[in-house]
Design a protein around this motif. Structure first.
Motif, PDB file in Angstrom:
ATOM      1  N   LEU A  25       1.528  -9.888   2.866  1.00 14.96           N
ATOM      2  CA  LEU A  25       0.875  -8.990   1.924  1.00 14.96           C
ATOM      3  C   LEU A  25       1.779  -8.718   0.715  1.00 14.96           C
ATOM      4  O   LEU A  25       1.344  -8.768  -0.439  1.00 14.96           O
ATOM      5  CB  LEU A  25       0.535  -7.692   2.660  1.00 14.96           C
ATOM      6  CG  LEU A  25      -0.274  -6.660   1.924  1.00 14.96           C
ATOM      7  CD1 LEU A  25      -1.608  -7.224   1.501  1.00 14.96           C
ATOM      8  CD2 LEU A  25      -0.482  -5.439   2.820  1.00 14.96           C
ATOM      9  N   ALA A  26       3.053  -8.437   1.001  1.00 14.05           N
ATOM     10  CA  ALA A  26       4.011  -8.151  -0.084  1.00 14.05           C
ATOM     11  C   ALA A  26       4.155  -9.361  -0.993  1.00 14.05           C
ATOM     12  O   ALA A  26       4.132  -9.235  -2.223  1.00 14.05           O
ATOM     13  CB  ALA A  26       5.371  -7.771   0.507  1.00 14.05           C
ATOM     14  N   ASP A  27       4.283 -10.533  -0.400  1.00 16.30           N
ATOM     15  CA  ASP A  27       4.423 -11.755  -1.191  1.00 16.30           C
ATOM     16  C   ASP A  27       3.198 -11.957  -2.079  1.00 16.30           C
ATOM     17  O   ASP A  27       3.308 -12.268  -3.264  1.00 16.30           O
ATOM     18  CB  ASP A  27       4.594 -12.980  -0.272  1.00 16.30           C
ATOM     19  CG  ASP A  27       6.022 -13.090   0.259  1.00 16.30           C
ATOM     20  OD1 ASP A  27       6.939 -12.551  -0.383  1.00 16.30           O
ATOM     21  OD2 ASP A  27       6.206 -13.696   1.320  1.00 16.30           O
ATOM     22  N   SER A  28       2.020 -11.749  -1.471  1.00 14.04           N
ATOM     23  CA  SER A  28       0.790 -12.005  -2.224  1.00 14.04           C
ATOM     24  C   SER A  28       0.597 -10.988  -3.364  1.00 14.04           C
ATOM     25  O   SER A  28       0.240 -11.365  -4.487  1.00 14.04           O
ATOM     26  CB  SER A  28      -0.361 -12.015  -1.206  1.00 14.04           C
ATOM     27  OG  SER A  28      -1.501 -11.491  -1.724  1.00 14.04           O
ATOM     28  N   LEU A  29       0.859  -9.703  -3.096  1.00 11.90           N
ATOM     29  CA  LEU A  29       0.723  -8.690  -4.160  1.00 11.90           C
ATOM     30  C   LEU A  29       1.730  -8.935  -5.277  1.00 11.90           C
ATOM     31  O   LEU A  29       1.418  -8.801  -6.459  1.00 11.90           O
ATOM     32  CB  LEU A  29       0.920  -7.282  -3.592  1.00 11.90           C
ATOM     33  CG  LEU A  29      -0.186  -6.731  -2.676  1.00 11.90           C
ATOM     34  CD1 LEU A  29       0.215  -5.375  -2.126  1.00 11.90           C
ATOM     35  CD2 LEU A  29      -1.497  -6.614  -3.434  1.00 11.90           C
ATOM     36  N   SER A  30       2.933  -9.281  -4.876  1.00 12.77           N
ATOM     37  CA  SER A  30       3.989  -9.521  -5.859  1.00 12.77           C
ATOM     38  C   SER A  30       3.663 -10.761  -6.702  1.00 12.77           C
ATOM     39  O   SER A  30       3.827 -10.763  -7.923  1.00 12.77           O
ATOM     40  CB  SER A  30       5.321  -9.670  -5.122  1.00 12.77           C
ATOM     41  OG  SER A  30       6.251 -10.346  -5.879  1.00 12.77           O
ATOM     42  N   ASP A  31       3.138 -11.808  -6.036  1.00 12.59           N
ATOM     43  CA  ASP A  31       2.760 -13.031  -6.762  1.00 12.59           C
ATOM     44  C   ASP A  31       1.684 -12.756  -7.804  1.00 12.59           C
ATOM     45  O   ASP A  31       1.633 -13.391  -8.843  1.00 12.59           O
ATOM     46  CB  ASP A  31       2.222 -14.106  -5.801  1.00 12.59           C
ATOM     47  CG  ASP A  31       3.334 -14.784  -5.027  1.00 12.59           C
ATOM     48  OD1 ASP A  31       4.506 -14.538  -5.366  1.00 12.59           O
ATOM     49  OD2 ASP A  31       3.033 -15.531  -4.080  1.00 12.59           O
ATOM     50  N   SER A  32       0.796 -11.764  -7.467  1.00 13.24           N
ATOM     51  CA  SER A  32      -0.261 -11.499  -8.455  1.00 13.24           C
ATOM     52  C   SER A  32       0.151 -10.420  -9.459  1.00 13.24           C
ATOM     53  O   SER A  32      -0.684  -9.828 -10.139  1.00 13.24           O
ATOM     54  CB  SER A  32      -1.592 -11.174  -7.759  1.00 13.24           C
ATOM     55  OG  SER A  32      -1.405 -10.235  -6.751  1.00 13.24           O
ATOM     56  N   GLY A  33       1.427 -10.153  -9.527  1.00 18.18           N
ATOM     57  CA  GLY A  33       1.961  -9.322 -10.602  1.00 18.18           C
ATOM     58  C   GLY A  33       2.070  -7.833 -10.297  1.00 18.18           C
ATOM     59  O   GLY A  33       2.392  -7.042 -11.185  1.00 18.18           O
ATOM     60  N   GLY A  34       1.796  -7.430  -9.061  1.00 21.81           N
ATOM     61  CA  GLY A  34       1.878  -6.011  -8.709  1.00 21.81           C
ATOM     62  C   GLY A  34       3.317  -5.534  -8.523  1.00 21.81           C
ATOM     63  O   GLY A  34       4.222  -6.334  -8.271  1.00 21.81           O
ATOM     64  N   ASN A  35       3.513  -4.216  -8.652  1.00 25.23           N
ATOM     65  CA  ASN A  35       4.821  -3.614  -8.342  1.00 25.23           C
ATOM     66  C   ASN A  35       4.805  -3.259  -6.857  1.00 25.23           C
ATOM     67  O   ASN A  35       3.982  -2.452  -6.427  1.00 25.23           O
ATOM     68  CB  ASN A  35       5.038  -2.328  -9.147  1.00 25.23           C
ATOM     69  CG  ASN A  35       5.040  -2.598 -10.633  1.00 25.23           C
ATOM     70  OD1 ASN A  35       5.765  -3.447 -11.109  1.00 25.23           O
ATOM     71  ND2 ASN A  35       4.184  -1.891 -11.355  1.00 25.23           N
ATOM     72  N   VAL A  36       5.703  -3.870  -6.102  1.00 21.92           N
ATOM     73  CA  VAL A  36       5.668  -3.709  -4.652  1.00 21.92           C
ATOM     74  C   VAL A  36       7.027  -3.263  -4.106  1.00 21.92           C
ATOM     75  O   VAL A  36       8.075  -3.723  -4.571  1.00 21.92           O
ATOM     76  CB  VAL A  36       5.286  -5.047  -3.949  1.00 21.92           C
ATOM     77  CG1 VAL A  36       5.049  -4.829  -2.457  1.00 21.92           C
ATOM     78  CG2 VAL A  36       4.056  -5.661  -4.582  1.00 21.92           C
ATOM     79  N   MET A  37       6.976  -2.382  -3.123  1.00 21.70           N
ATOM     80  CA  MET A  37       8.168  -1.969  -2.368  1.00 21.70           C
ATOM     81  C   MET A  37       7.843  -2.176  -0.896  1.00 21.70           C
ATOM     82  O   MET A  37       6.778  -1.786  -0.430  1.00 21.70           O
ATOM     83  CB  MET A  37       8.446  -0.493  -2.649  1.00 21.70           C
ATOM     84  CG  MET A  37       9.336   0.204  -1.648  1.00 21.70           C
ATOM     85  SD  MET A  37      11.044  -0.300  -1.797  1.00 21.70           S
ATOM     86  CE  MET A  37      11.576   0.753  -3.144  1.00 21.70           C
ATOM     87  N   VAL A  38       8.755  -2.810  -0.160  1.00 19.00           N
ATOM     88  CA  VAL A  38       8.556  -2.960   1.285  1.00 19.00           C
ATOM     89  C   VAL A  38       9.668  -2.219   2.011  1.00 19.00           C
ATOM     90  O   VAL A  38      10.846  -2.358   1.678  1.00 19.00           O
ATOM     91  CB  VAL A  38       8.599  -4.440   1.735  1.00 19.00           C
ATOM     92  CG1 VAL A  38       8.147  -4.558   3.182  1.00 19.00           C
ATOM     93  CG2 VAL A  38       7.722  -5.291   0.870  1.00 19.00           C
ATOM     94  N   ILE A  39       9.283  -1.408   2.986  1.00 22.62           N
ATOM     95  CA  ILE A  39      10.267  -0.650   3.775  1.00 22.62           C
ATOM     96  C   ILE A  39      10.246  -1.176   5.207  1.00 22.62           C
ATOM     97  O   ILE A  39       9.180  -1.342   5.804  1.00 22.62           O
ATOM     98  CB  ILE A  39       9.923   0.856   3.804  1.00 22.62           C
ATOM     99  CG1 ILE A  39       9.799   1.410   2.379  1.00 22.62           C
ATOM    100  CG2 ILE A  39      10.951   1.641   4.615  1.00 22.62           C
ATOM    101  CD1 ILE A  39       9.361   2.888   2.327  1.00 22.62           C
ATOM    102  N   ASP A  40      11.412  -1.430   5.774  1.00 14.52           N
ATOM    103  CA  ASP A  40      11.504  -1.791   7.197  1.00 14.52           C
ATOM    104  C   ASP A  40      12.822  -1.241   7.730  1.00 14.52           C
ATOM    105  O   ASP A  40      13.817  -1.193   7.009  1.00 14.52           O
ATOM    106  CB  ASP A  40      11.440  -3.309   7.384  1.00 14.52           C
ATOM    107  CG  ASP A  40      11.011  -3.687   8.792  1.00 14.52           C
ATOM    108  OD1 ASP A  40       9.902  -4.236   8.964  1.00 14.52           O
ATOM    109  OD2 ASP A  40      11.775  -3.418   9.752  1.00 14.52           O
ATOM    110  N   ASN A  41      12.813  -0.819   9.011  1.00  7.47           N
ATOM    111  CA  ASN A  41      14.053  -0.267   9.571  1.00  7.47           C
ATOM    112  C   ASN A  41      14.966  -1.350  10.147  1.00  7.47           C
ATOM    113  O   ASN A  41      16.063  -1.053  10.605  1.00  7.47           O
ATOM    114  CB  ASN A  41      13.763   0.823  10.610  1.00  7.47           C
ATOM    115  CG  ASN A  41      12.860   0.354  11.723  1.00  7.47           C
ATOM    116  OD1 ASN A  41      12.456  -0.808  11.745  1.00  7.47           O
ATOM    117  ND2 ASN A  41      12.523   1.239  12.638  1.00  7.47           N
TER     118      ASN A  41
END
Ligand code: AMP
Length: 150
Positions: A25-41
């Motif tokens: 999801l992050a890759d796809s949103l970022s590829d389409s130009g969105g500003n994305v933040m992913v959080i993981d512990n």
């Protein structure tokens, strides 16, 4: 970390959980130009991301409000909760909606029986078990139709 100023950004999405679903999801949103933040512990979780990912990552427990503040959740237009734990997803989704007034909150839910909890809080849910059952029924229905034609 250069992010956004005081008002909500119409194109800032925070994804909670960098697993099999969150990564894609992050890759796809970022590829389409969105500003994305992913959080993981788990810091190793980010290894799965594509090398072309142009968004941000943050290591931390997303149930920790300080981590959400560090991600500037108050500026997010959407939060997507896709950890592997329904309780975590419920908790973070509620914090995003109630405390930080995030407009769009979407959450994966393994247990379909918990869906009513989300409805109360105006949180959209994606339930893989329900989606899979629907798709399998559809495929079986199509297979039956093909058998009848033969
Ligand atoms: P998956 O099961 O492949 O969709 O992966 C789920 C991801 O959620 C994993 O990378 C976990 O490390 C991550 N995760 C689980 N609990 C939390 C949490 N409290 N905060 C942030 N990430 C989490």
């Amino acid at each position: 970390m250069e992010l956004f100023k005081s008002h909500k950004n119409s194109d800032y999405t925070i994804i909670i959980g960098c697993g099999r679903l969150g990564t894609g999801l992050a890759d796809s949103l970022s590829d389409s130009g969105g500003n994305v933040m992913v959080i993981d512990n788990d810091k190793d979780a980010f290894r799965k991301m594509s090398s072309s990912y142009g968004g941000l990552t943050l290591i931390g427990d997303a149930t920790d409000i300080d981590i959400l503040k560090e991600a500037q959740i108050e500026n997010a237009n959407a939060v997507v909760c896709v950890t592997n734990n329904d309780n975590t997803n419920i908790m973070v989704a509620q914090i995003a909606k109630e405390l930080f007034k995030v407009k769009h909150v979407i959450s994966r839910l393994y247990d379909p029986e918990r869906e009513c909890l989300y409805r109360e809080f105006d949180i959209a849910t994606i339930c893989p078990a329900v989606l899979s059952a629907n798709e399998i029924s559809k495929l079986l229905g199509n297979a039956k139709k093909e058998d009848e034609v033969e």
